[in-house]
Structure formats: structure tokens, C-alpha cells
Design an enzyme around this catalytic site. Structure first.
Site, PDB file in Angstrom:
ATOM      1  N   LYS A   1      48.781  35.967  29.954  1.00 36.12           N
ATOM      2  CA  LYS A   1      48.694  36.098  31.417  1.00 36.12           C
ATOM      3  C   LYS A   1      47.292  35.734  31.912  1.00 36.12           C
ATOM      4  O   LYS A   1      47.136  34.965  32.860  1.00 36.12           O
ATOM      5  CB  LYS A   1      49.024  37.546  31.812  1.00 36.12           C
ATOM      6  N   ASN A   2      46.261  36.282  31.250  1.00 33.95           N
ATOM      7  CA  ASN A   2      44.906  36.089  31.777  1.00 33.95           C
ATOM      8  C   ASN A   2      44.346  34.695  31.524  1.00 33.95           C
ATOM      9  O   ASN A   2      43.319  34.325  32.090  1.00 33.95           O
ATOM     10  CB  ASN A   2      43.964  37.160  31.217  1.00 33.95           C
TER      11      ASN A   2
ATOM     12  N   LEU B   1      32.733  48.582  30.406  1.00 39.96           N
ATOM     13  CA  LEU B   1      32.933  47.532  31.416  1.00 39.96           C
ATOM     14  C   LEU B   1      33.373  48.057  32.773  1.00 39.96           C
ATOM     15  O   LEU B   1      32.911  47.580  33.802  1.00 39.96           O
ATOM     16  CB  LEU B   1      33.941  46.479  30.908  1.00 39.96           C
TER      17      LEU B   1
ATOM     18  N   ARG C   1      53.764  43.574  35.279  1.00 35.53           N
ATOM     19  CA  ARG C   1      52.769  42.571  35.689  1.00 35.53           C
ATOM     20  C   ARG C   1      52.277  41.756  34.506  1.00 35.53           C
ATOM     21  O   ARG C   1      51.833  40.625  34.672  1.00 35.53           O
ATOM     22  CB  ARG C   1      51.558  43.271  36.317  1.00 35.53           C
TER      23      ARG C   1
ATOM     24  N   ASP D   1      40.520  45.717  27.537  1.00 41.37           N
ATOM     25  CA  ASP D   1      41.976  45.695  27.740  1.00 41.37           C
ATOM     26  C   ASP D   1      42.754  46.282  26.561  1.00 41.37           C
ATOM     27  O   ASP D   1      43.979  46.380  26.619  1.00 41.37           O
ATOM     28  CB  ASP D   1      42.461  44.253  27.998  1.00 41.37           C
TER      29      ASP D   1
ATOM     30  N   CYS E   1      40.198  48.912  42.712  1.00 35.95           N
ATOM     31  CA  CYS E   1      41.514  49.095  42.110  1.00 35.95           C
ATOM     32  C   CYS E   1      41.459  50.268  41.151  1.00 35.95           C
ATOM     33  O   CYS E   1      40.426  50.917  41.009  1.00 35.95           O
ATOM     34  CB  CYS E   1      41.984  47.826  41.431  1.00 35.95           C
TER      35      CYS E   1
ATOM     36  N   ARG F   1      44.655  40.964  42.366  1.00 33.51           N
ATOM     37  CA  ARG F   1      43.231  40.633  42.542  1.00 33.51           C
ATOM     38  C   ARG F   1      42.895  39.232  42.042  1.00 33.51           C
ATOM     39  O   ARG F   1      41.974  38.593  42.551  1.00 33.51           O
ATOM     40  CB  ARG F   1      42.365  41.608  41.734  1.00 33.51           C
TER      41      ARG F   1
ATOM     42  N   ARG G   1      35.263  46.958  41.033  1.00 35.18           N
ATOM     43  CA  ARG G   1      35.508  45.533  40.773  1.00 35.18           C
ATOM     44  C   ARG G   1      35.079  44.627  41.933  1.00 35.18           C
ATOM     45  O   ARG G   1      35.902  43.934  42.548  1.00 35.18           O
ATOM     46  CB  ARG G   1      36.972  45.306  40.394  1.00 35.18           C
ATOM     47  N   PRO G   2      33.788  44.606  42.241  1.00 30.93           N
ATOM     48  CA  PRO G   2      33.318  43.724  43.316  1.00 30.93           C
ATOM     49  C   PRO G   2      33.431  42.250  42.918  1.00 30.93           C
ATOM     50  O   PRO G   2      33.636  41.932  41.745  1.00 30.93           O
ATOM     51  CB  PRO G   2      31.842  44.116  43.474  1.00 30.93           C
TER      52      PRO G   2
ATOM     53  N   ASP H   1      30.961  40.056  44.125  1.00 35.31           N
ATOM     54  CA  ASP H   1      29.661  39.535  44.572  1.00 35.31           C
ATOM     55  C   ASP H   1      29.156  38.384  43.695  1.00 35.31           C
ATOM     56  O   ASP H   1      28.560  37.423  44.197  1.00 35.31           O
ATOM     57  CB  ASP H   1      28.621  40.674  44.607  1.00 35.31           C
TER      58      ASP H   1
HETATM   59  C1  EPZ Z   1      39.245  40.007  33.678  1.00 33.77           C
HETATM   60  O1  EPZ Z   1      38.997  40.674  34.910  1.00 33.77           O
HETATM   61  C2  EPZ Z   1      40.661  40.357  33.276  1.00 33.77           C
HETATM   62  N1  EPZ Z   1      41.570  39.905  34.309  1.00 33.77           N
HETATM   63  C3  EPZ Z   1      40.786  41.859  33.042  1.00 33.77           C
HETATM   64  O2  EPZ Z   1      42.093  42.133  32.574  1.00 33.77           O
HETATM   65  C4  EPZ Z   1      39.767  42.300  31.990  1.00 33.77           C
HETATM   66  O3  EPZ Z   1      39.809  43.699  31.856  1.00 33.77           O
HETATM   67  C5  EPZ Z   1      38.357  41.863  32.395  1.00 33.77           C
HETATM   68  O4  EPZ Z   1      38.342  40.424  32.660  1.00 33.77           O
HETATM   69  C6  EPZ Z   1      37.306  42.151  31.333  1.00 33.77           C
HETATM   70  O5  EPZ Z   1      37.661  41.541  30.139  1.00 33.77           O
HETATM   71  C7  EPZ Z   1      41.959  38.622  34.336  1.00 33.77           C
HETATM   72  O6  EPZ Z   1      41.564  37.796  33.515  1.00 33.77           O
HETATM   73  C8  EPZ Z   1      42.912  38.228  35.414  1.00 33.77           C
HETATM   74  P1  EPZ Z   1      35.034  40.722  35.010  1.00 33.77           P
HETATM   75  P2  EPZ Z   1      37.739  40.271  35.808  1.00 33.77           P
HETATM   76  O7  EPZ Z   1      34.655  39.931  36.204  1.00 33.77           O
HETATM   77  O8  EPZ Z   1      37.509  38.823  35.708  1.00 33.77           O
HETATM   78  C9  EPZ Z   1      31.832  43.489  37.185  1.00 33.77           C
HETATM   79  C10 EPZ Z   1      44.204  43.212  32.536  1.00 33.77           C
HETATM   80  O9  EPZ Z   1      44.578  44.387  32.290  1.00 33.77           O
HETATM   81  N2  EPZ Z   1      31.752  42.448  38.218  1.00 33.77           N
HETATM   82  O10 EPZ Z   1      34.710  40.149  33.678  1.00 33.77           O
HETATM   83  O11 EPZ Z   1      37.957  40.865  37.149  1.00 33.77           O
HETATM   84  C11 EPZ Z   1      33.196  44.190  37.154  1.00 33.77           C
HETATM   85  O12 EPZ Z   1      33.309  45.190  38.160  1.00 33.77           O
HETATM   86  C12 EPZ Z   1      42.969  42.955  33.375  1.00 33.77           C
HETATM   87  O13 EPZ Z   1      44.824  42.207  32.139  1.00 33.77           O
HETATM   88  C13 EPZ Z   1      30.817  42.575  39.226  1.00 33.77           C
HETATM   89  O14 EPZ Z   1      30.046  43.547  39.281  1.00 33.77           O
HETATM   90  O15 EPZ Z   1      36.587  41.071  35.062  1.00 33.77           O
HETATM   91  C14 EPZ Z   1      33.245  44.708  35.749  1.00 33.77           C
HETATM   92  O16 EPZ Z   1      32.524  45.896  35.662  1.00 33.77           O
HETATM   93  C15 EPZ Z   1      42.408  44.188  33.975  1.00 33.77           C
HETATM   94  N3  EPZ Z   1      30.757  41.602  40.184  1.00 33.77           N
HETATM   95  C16 EPZ Z   1      32.515  43.612  34.944  1.00 33.77           C
HETATM   96  O17 EPZ Z   1      31.731  42.885  35.909  1.00 33.77           O
HETATM   97  C17 EPZ Z   1      31.582  40.512  40.159  1.00 33.77           C
HETATM   98  O18 EPZ Z   1      31.466  39.652  41.072  1.00 33.77           O
HETATM   99  C18 EPZ Z   1      33.411  42.640  34.226  1.00 33.77           C
HETATM  100  O19 EPZ Z   1      34.409  42.154  35.131  1.00 33.77           O
HETATM  101  C19 EPZ Z   1      32.510  40.380  39.123  1.00 33.77           C
HETATM  102  C20 EPZ Z   1      32.578  41.378  38.157  1.00 33.77           C
END
Ligand code: EPZ
Length: 424
Positions: free
Chosen positions: A22-23, A333, A403, A311, A120, A96, A125-126, A128
Site C-alpha cells: 500500500k505505502n 517516530l 485500509r 508500522d 490523526c 492523509r 503528523r504535520p 511542514d
Molecule cells: C509514512 O507516513 C507511512 N505512510 C506510515 O505508515 C509510516 O508509519 C511512516 O511513513 C513512518 O515510516 C505512508 O507511506 C502512506 P513521515 P508519513 O513523514 O510519510 C514527522 C501505515 O500504517 N513529520 O516519515 O506521514 C511526523 O510527524 C502508515 O501504513 C514532520 O514533523 O511519515 C513523524 O513524526 C501510518 N513534518 C515523522 O516526521 C512533516 O512535514 C515521520 O513521518 C512530515 C513528517
């Protein structure tokens, strides 16, 4: 609403085949926005998030259809006619990952509006870092009435993007935006997940120069507004679905073979199972978990790939309840990814939380209960616990599971689990 009823303590055995990731598929579908031609994506998992993303492509003016001439999991996508650059609240609130259209829409059309995703169940999960990367490539970003309004009337320009934090989605958006930008983009502190590797490879195969694939420094030479020549491809197997079924074997302490996977994507998970005293056999496309005489406790710290995936944390927590001793899980994370703790406690687990560290007491005698799924992976932890619980477990709100897990009941039934879906 639907719920799952699982009757625990049944013998499991046999083999499970893993679906497409999926991801990986979500950003790959987003990347088709950059394509000048129609293409077929094979091994797309039939899960709600993928169907929602295809609906989003349709809302933007693209089209898709099943391509059964190729396979049951192939979908033909055509984005040539996209004429709408707004991803509305209605769709973003349900998924998202819709934020992944930001980079490709902006790069192709010089403008887009994407509803700002809220927090969420697993944390704030910002986005920015996604926005900062687009700004560094010359976009002007405004946030108005809950929408990200991004414009780059003269197109995006290559830039040096240094991510303050490793972000999977942020890296994906930057890679897609850079592909059609003018000049060279260097992404430093990029995420290295297999899903990003595949995205980079597909973009490279479409004629874009991409260096440093799979490393934390990705260098992309943009096409200066020219659409890409994308080829047909097949989505990589879902390493988290695979890991979840590996935990099913482990928690039941039975032999199970997991097919159609890339074992090299599961090193951290295999290593933790080995620390827990399981023998894990591997060949090129499968992993077999063998039962053990004693499940040992484990200490886990989640981190970015190739570290232990966040995950998989909830599933290992369920497994740790059956270890001979106390295990710890340190979630680094997401700040709120322990919603499954109180639900596991309803089934008899003893888990102590101290900030982002959970201590899980082993040798728990789990019993069936009514429990609530709170997010995708938390739900799968409840399914795992139900496999070894005495009596019936009813898992409510299973739309979370739908999902991301294709044909969960079918796959579990095939290995001997007594599981049925009902409507409340
Ligand atoms: C991806 O989410 C995955 N989703 C998530 O899987 C997974 O848990 C995550 O990566 C970490 O491996 C998809 O691929 C669709 P990040 P993503 O940006 O991209 C912070 C599942 O169950 N952050 O790597 O949203 C954030 O809050 C899902 O399949 C910022 O601060 O994760 C987190 O603490 C859930 N600012 C960290 O970085 C930003 O602009 C990592 O998030 C972006 C992220």
C-alpha cells in the site's frame, strides 16, 4: 459498521501470499500525474486506501480501469486529461496520503490546492517539511481556510533540500516535484525506505536522471516541465503485511511460510524474531517462521528504514505478551502510537507505559473481549492477540484494517483461523 469475530486458539499452518505494498503504491499512483502516457500498474493491493487514491485521480480528471487482460491486480491509469488541481477536504480527511499529489500537481501545473491534513490517531503528523521543500523549489505557499494553496507560475526550480527530519512522505513529494523542475535538486537526509527506492526507480525508468537511489542523498535532474515517459511496472510486496503474518506465526508459535516477498526489506523484523528465539528460514521470495521451545523477551526501538519500522511496533507488542519475560518498545517516530495498549489490556495484557516507552509483561493469559481498532497497525495487533486468546474476540471499527490489509479474513481462514465478519 463491520466487526471481526475471531475464535482463538485454533491450530494454524500453511502458507500466505503477500499483496502489493500500500505505502509503495500510493506515491506511485501520485507519480502517474507526471506521466504523458497511459500506463498499467500491476500488483496493486485491493484495499480501501488504494481505491480512495484512485478516486482522487478520477476527481482530478484522470481515469483508471482494471486491466484484467494483464492480471487480477492490474490497473490502467491515464492522467493526460487532468484538469482540476484541487484535492478537497472530503477526500483528504479520509486519507492523509492525499498530500502526495502536492509535489506532482505543482510540478506539472504550477499550482494546486490540497486540503491540509489534520492530526490523526497516531500523532500530530504535520506537513511542514513537505511545504518547506516546495518553497525551496520556488513555490509560494499560503494556508487559507484549511487549504494549502501552492503556486509556482514559472515552474519549480531545482534546489538543495535538507530535511530537518527524515520524512517518508516529504521525500516522496520532493522527488516527484524535482522530476519536472528546472535544474538539479539535491535532497539531503532523504528517507531510504524501499517504497522510496521504487518511486525513484520508476521515475528514473521514465527518463529522468536520478542518482543516490536508496541513500540519504538523492540527486535529480528535472525535465524542465516536460512530462515523463512512464513505463508499466509492478508494485513491490508489502513488507508490513508480511511482517504482520510473520508475527501471526510467532504468536501462535507455529510454522508458517510467507510467500511473494522481498526478504531483504524485512531484515530488522527478522532480526527481532531471531532475538526472540525463532528460527527464520529465507529464500529469494519467501520467509518461513519455525516454532521455538521458548519465546524470549525483546527490546525494540523504532526508527527510520533500515531500522525497526514503527508500522510493526503494535504487532510486536502483541507478540511480546507471550514472551518468557518483560519486553520493551520505545516508539521514536510518532508521539501517540500506543492506542492499542489499552485495548490489549482489555484482553488481559499487562503493559506499563512511561512516555514513549512501553514495558510488556510476558506469559500473559489472554482472553477474548470486545475491543476497538484505532488505527491500521493497532488493529492488526488486536487480530494477533485474538489468535491466542481464550474464547471469542470481537474487533470493532475494522474499517481501519480494510485500509491496508488485502483479504485479511481470506488469508487467515486459509491458514486455519476461525474468523468471520459481521455487521453491527
Ligand atoms: C509514512 O507516513 C507511512 N505512510 C506510515 O505508515 C509510516 O508509519 C511512516 O511513513 C513512518 O515510516 C505512508 O507511506 C502512506 P513521515 P508519513 O513523514 O510519510 C514527522 C501505515 O500504517 N513529520 O516519515 O506521514 C511526523 O510527524 C502508515 O501504513 C514532520 O514533523 O511519515 C513523524 O513524526 C501510518 N513534518 C515523522 O516526521 C512533516 O512535514 C515521520 O513521518 C512530515 C513528517
Amino acid at each position: 459498521m463491520k466487526y471481526l469475530k475471531i475464535n482463538g486458539n485454533k491450530e494454524i499452518s500453511g502458507e500466505i501470499s503477500i499483496s502489493g505494498a500500500k505505502n509503495a503504491a500510493l506515491p506511485l499512483i501520485a507519480a502517474t500525474i507526471l506521466s504523458k502516457n497511459e500506463l498499467v500498474i500491476d500488483n496493486l493491493p485491493d484495499v480501501v486506501d488504494i481505491n480512495t487514491f484512485l478516486k482522487l485521480i478520477d476527481m482530478l480528471g484522470g481515469s483508471f480501469e482494471k486491466d484484467s487482460s494483464k492480471s487480477a491486480t492490474a490497473v490502467k491509469i491515464n492522467t493526460a486529461n487532468i484538469n482540476n488541481t484541487t484535492a478537497t477536504y472530503d477526500i483528504v480527511k479520509t486519507m492523509r496520503a492525499s498530500i502526495l499529489v502536492l509535489g506532482p500537481l505543482l510540478s506539472r501545473f504550477g499550482k494546486c490546492e490540497v486540503s491540509l491534513p489534520g492530526g490523526c490517531a497516531i500523532g500530530q503528523r504535520p506537513v511542514d517539511l513537505h511545504l518547506k521543500a516546495m518553497e525551496q523549489m520556488g513555490a509560494v505557499i499560503e494556508i487559507n481556510h484549511g487549504y494549502i494553496k501552492a503556486t509556482a507560475p514559472n515552474g519549480l526550480k531545482g534546489a538543495k533540500i535538507v530535511f530537518d527530519k527524515v520524512t517518508v512522505g516529504g521525500t516522496e513529494n520532493a522527488v516527484m516535484a524535482a522530476s519536472m523542475a528546472k535544474g538539479t535538486t539535491t535532497i539531503v537526509n532523504a528517507a531510504k525506505e524501499p517504497e522510496i527506492v521504487q518511486l525513484c526507480e520508476i521515475i528514473r525508468d521514465a527518463g529522468v536522471s536520478v542518482e543516490g537511489i536508496g541513500t540519504s542523498k538523492i540527486i535529480i535532474e528535472g525535465t524542465n516541465g516536460k512530462l515523463l515517459d512512464m513505463q508499466n511496472f509492478s508494485v513491490i510486496p508489502d513488507r508490513i503485511e508480511a511482517g504482520t503474518y510473520m508475527c501471526a506465526a510467532a504468536i501462535c508459535n507455529k510454522k508458517l511460510k510467507i510467500n511473494n516477498i522481498m526478504p531483504q526489506h524485512l531484515e530488522a523484523v527478522v532480526s527481532k524474531l531471531e532475538e526472540m528465539n525463532f528460527e527464520v528460514l529465507q529464500d529469494e521470495t519467501s520467509i518461513t517462521i519455525l516454532p521455538t521451545t521458548e519465546i524470549k523477551p525483546v527490546n525494540i526501538i523504532t526508527s527510520e528504514y533500515p531500522g525497526f519500522p514503527t508500522d510493526m511496533q503494535a504487532q510486536f507488542m502483541a507478540l511480546a505478551t507471550q514472551a518468557n519475560g518483560t519486553s520493551t518498545i520505545d516508539e521514536r517516530l510518532f508521539e501517540n502510537r500506543f492506542m492499542h495498549v489499552s485495548e490489549l489490556a482489555r484482553m488481559g495484557a499487562e503493559i506499563h507505559l512511561n512516555g514513549n516507552i512501553a514495558s510488556i509483561k510476558g506469559n500473559a493469559k489472554l482472553f477474548g473481549a470486545d475491543v476497538m481498532a484505532t488505527d491500521l497497525r493497532a488493529s492488526s495487533a488486536l487480530v494477533l492477540a485474538a489468535l491466542v486468546a481464550d474464547g471469542e474476540t470481537n474487533i470493532h471499527r475494522i474499517y481501519h484494517l480494510d485500509r491496508g490489509y488485502e483479504d485479511l479474513e481470506g488469508k487467515l481462514t486459509k491458514i486455519g483461523v476461525d474468523v468471520k465478519r459481521f455487521t453491527e
